[in-house]
Design a protein around this motif. Structure first.
Motif, short mmCIF file in Angstrom:
data_model
loop_
_atom_site.label_atom_id
_atom_site.label_comp_id
_atom_site.label_asym_id
_atom_site.label_seq_id
_atom_site.Cartn_x
_atom_site.Cartn_y
_atom_site.Cartn_z
N GLU A 35 98.07 93.95 97.87
CA GLU A 35 97.87 94.23 99.29
C GLU A 35 98.06 95.71 99.58
OE1 GLU A 35 99.21 89.96 101.25
OE2 GLU A 35 100.63 91.63 101.19
N THR A 36 97.40 96.19 100.64
CA THR A 36 97.45 97.60 101.03
C THR A 36 97.76 97.70 102.51
OG1 THR A 36 95.84 98.21 99.33
CG2 THR A 36 96.19 99.77 101.14
N ARG A 52 105.77 95.70 97.32
CA ARG A 52 105.21 95.85 95.99
C ARG A 52 103.76 96.32 96.00
NH1 ARG A 52 106.25 90.22 93.19
NH2 ARG A 52 105.74 89.46 95.29
N GLY A 53 103.22 96.54 97.18
CA GLY A 53 101.83 96.95 97.29
C GLY A 53 101.67 98.45 97.47
N LEU A 54 100.62 98.83 98.18
CA LEU A 54 100.27 100.24 98.39
C LEU A 54 100.40 100.56 99.87
CD1 LEU A 54 99.02 103.01 97.66
CD2 LEU A 54 96.76 101.94 97.94
N GLY A 70 106.63 99.39 95.17
CA GLY A 70 105.22 99.66 95.33
C GLY A 70 104.89 101.14 95.19
N THR A 71 103.72 101.51 95.71
CA THR A 71 103.24 102.89 95.68
C THR A 71 103.16 103.40 97.12
OG1 THR A 71 101.95 102.47 93.68
CG2 THR A 71 101.39 104.42 94.96
N PHE A 85 114.87 101.36 94.68
CA PHE A 85 113.58 102.05 94.66
C PHE A 85 113.13 102.18 93.21
CE2 PHE A 85 111.34 106.22 94.27
CZ PHE A 85 110.16 105.82 94.86
N THR A 86 112.12 101.41 92.84
CA THR A 86 111.59 101.44 91.48
C THR A 86 110.10 101.76 91.48
OG1 THR A 86 111.18 99.04 91.56
CG2 THR A 86 113.30 99.77 90.67
N GLY A 87 109.58 102.17 92.62
CA GLY A 87 108.14 102.42 92.72
C GLY A 87 107.77 103.87 92.51
#
Length: 305
Positions: A35-36, A52-54, A70-71, A85-87
């Motif tokens: 998802e964005t 977990r998305g953009l 996510g990004t 924070f792992t993105g």
């Protein structure tokens, strides 16, 4: 008249090109990997936020547990009891909470403040990092690193300068610092032979005159806190005398709906400083941000009474 019309045209043009803002208030929020989010997001969730998305625009998140894998194409702001924070963030990252764990990557700056702040081995900060907390553990990589803590542990690699101010400082073997290492601590820092510092190792005294200010005695602390409490109590009495109707209505609301009052207080306690600092980042909202932070500090001071 022409100036007024020109100002209105500029405001309409600015409003038309500015990105939309999406406000979401829910028990929990989740953005799946496929998802964005195309709009700027302001998220408030009671339990947790899983991202977990953009995100193509800025993200502001307030919750109890934030899982950010996510990004993020722009800025990321998060305030929670626990933040992970792992993105990947292509702009600045600012985190506030009790327990912060950073294992992701940001292309620009990182500012993290909490009780426990941990930057894992795989974390990479493209530019500068500022870490503030009781216990700060840095094991990743950054260009320049500044730490203010009670206890600080440093490893990993710093491409520029490292500045540490803490009562207890540990620099683990294998740490690489290409610039200067400047520290402020009651004790002298002794480095292991396996710690590489290409610049200068220098101790910076917090106070001039070549000494560290002595800690006040317990009696002095009690006297000073009592003095502050009496002043806060007097300020509260003056406030009640000047605004009697407001005070009476607040007391009635607290008796009738204590749960809602507690929820409103928690939201104000968490959101007001964030709104104030965000407003101060823009020239237009500088006065609004200063006013909001002033109201927040006044509330805290009156609450002490």
């Amino acid at each position: 008249m022409k100036r007024v019309l020109l100002l209105c045209a500029i405001l309409l043009l600015t409003a038309s090109v500015s990105p939309a803002i999406q406000f979401i208030n829910a028990p929990r929020y989740e953005l799946l990997p496929d998802e964005t989010a195309t709009e700027e997001l302001w998220l408030i969730a009671e339990s947790n936020i899983t991202f977990r998305g953009l995100a193509e625009e800025d993200v502001f998140a307030v919750t109890a547990v934030a899982e950010l894998s996510g990004t993020f194409a722009n800025d990321l702001w998060a305030m929670a009891d626990q933040v992970g924070f792992t993105g990947r963030a292509r702009d600045d990252v600012r985190l506030l909470g009790r327990t912060l764990r950073i294992a992701g990557t940001t292309d620009r700056n990182l500012v993290a403040a909490g009780t426990t702040v941990e930057v894992d081995t795989g974390a990479t900060i493209g530019q500068d990092a500022v870490l503030i907390g009781e216990d700060v553990l840095f094991k990743g990589g950054a260009r320049n690193l500044r730490i203010m803590a009670s206890r600080a542990s440093v490893s990993g690699r710093v491409k520029g300068n490292l500045r540490v101010a803490a009562a207890d400082i540990v620099v683990l073997p294998g740490t690489e610092i290409e610039g200067d290492l400047v520290y402020t601590s009651p004790d002298e820092l002794v480095l292991d032979s396996r710690v590489l510092v290409r610049g200068n190792l220098r101790r910076s005294l917090t106070f001039p005159g070549g000494y560290v200010r002595p800690q006040p005695s317990s009696r002095s602390r009690v006297s000073f806190q009592s003095f502050l409490y009496i002043n806060a109590l007097l300020a509260l009495l003056v406030f009640c005398a000047v605004f009697p109707h407001f005070t009476g209505r607040a007391v009635r609301m607290l008796r009738q709906s204590p749960g809602w009052c507690l929820l409103a207080g928690l939201l104000a306690f968490g959101l007001l400083p964030m709104v104030g600092f965000v407003s101060m980042l823009t020239l237009v909202g500088l006065a609004t941000g200063a006013f909001t932070i002033g109201i927040y500090l006044a509330m805290l001071y009156l609450a002490k009474g």
